[in-house]
Design a protein around this motif. Sequence first.
Motif, PDB file in Angstrom:
ATOM      1  N   THR A  66      24.608   6.287 -57.060  1.00  0.00           N
ATOM      2  CA  THR A  66      24.614   7.682 -56.636  1.00  0.00           C
ATOM      3  C   THR A  66      25.232   7.785 -55.248  1.00  0.00           C
ATOM      4  N   ASN A  67      25.537   9.005 -54.853  1.00  0.00           N
ATOM      5  CA  ASN A  67      26.091   9.205 -53.513  1.00  0.00           C
ATOM      6  C   ASN A  67      25.027   9.044 -52.426  1.00  0.00           C
ATOM      7  N   LYS A  68      23.767   8.844 -52.827  1.00  0.00           N
ATOM      8  CA  LYS A  68      22.691   8.609 -51.860  1.00  0.00           C
ATOM      9  C   LYS A  68      22.344   7.128 -51.755  1.00  0.00           C
ATOM     10  N   GLY A  69      23.119   6.283 -52.423  1.00  0.00           N
ATOM     11  CA  GLY A  69      22.935   4.845 -52.303  1.00  0.00           C
ATOM     12  C   GLY A  69      22.023   4.193 -53.326  1.00  0.00           C
ATOM     13  N   PHE A  70      21.506   4.945 -54.279  1.00  0.00           N
ATOM     14  CA  PHE A  70      20.667   4.355 -55.313  1.00  0.00           C
ATOM     15  C   PHE A  70      21.552   3.689 -56.351  1.00  0.00           C
ATOM     16  N   THR A  71      21.153   2.529 -56.829  1.00  0.00           N
ATOM     17  CA  THR A  71      21.916   1.843 -57.863  1.00  0.00           C
ATOM     18  C   THR A  71      20.993   1.399 -58.984  1.00  0.00           C
ATOM     19  N   GLY A  72      21.578   1.181 -60.129  1.00  0.00           N
ATOM     20  CA  GLY A  72      20.831   0.669 -61.270  1.00  0.00           C
ATOM     21  C   GLY A  72      21.814   0.146 -62.299  1.00  0.00           C
ATOM     22  N   GLN A  73      21.347  -0.741 -63.142  1.00  0.00           N
ATOM     23  CA  GLN A  73      22.191  -1.313 -64.186  1.00  0.00           C
ATOM     24  C   GLN A  73      21.739  -0.787 -65.535  1.00  0.00           C
ATOM     25  N   ILE A  74      22.695  -0.436 -66.382  1.00  0.00           N
ATOM     26  CA  ILE A  74      22.391   0.047 -67.729  1.00  0.00           C
ATOM     27  C   ILE A  74      22.010  -1.158 -68.581  1.00  0.00           C
ATOM     28  N   THR A  75      20.781  -1.148 -69.078  1.00  0.00           N
ATOM     29  CA  THR A  75      20.288  -2.254 -69.889  1.00  0.00           C
ATOM     30  C   THR A  75      20.003  -1.847 -71.331  1.00  0.00           C
TER      31      THR A  75
END
Length: 67
Positions: A25-34
């Motif tokens: 996200t533009n707020k720095g949150f990341t995640g991986q699609i599992t």
Amino acid sequence: MNYKQFFSRKADVVAKDLLGRILMTNKGFTGQITQTAAYENDNGTPTRQGMLYGPGTIFLMRYRGTE
């Protein structure tokens, strides 16, 4: 990336291609699609909230077991 072209492919191809990708996200949150699911032509369970959105929309479900 051409998102219209990416999401215009068959649902099962898009779902497989999304696995392992990183979301940021533009707020720095990341995640991986599992985990993904593939639905075409409204052939699925209509009670699934994610099916209310159009093609190319990313719907995030809460992790099961959390509130």
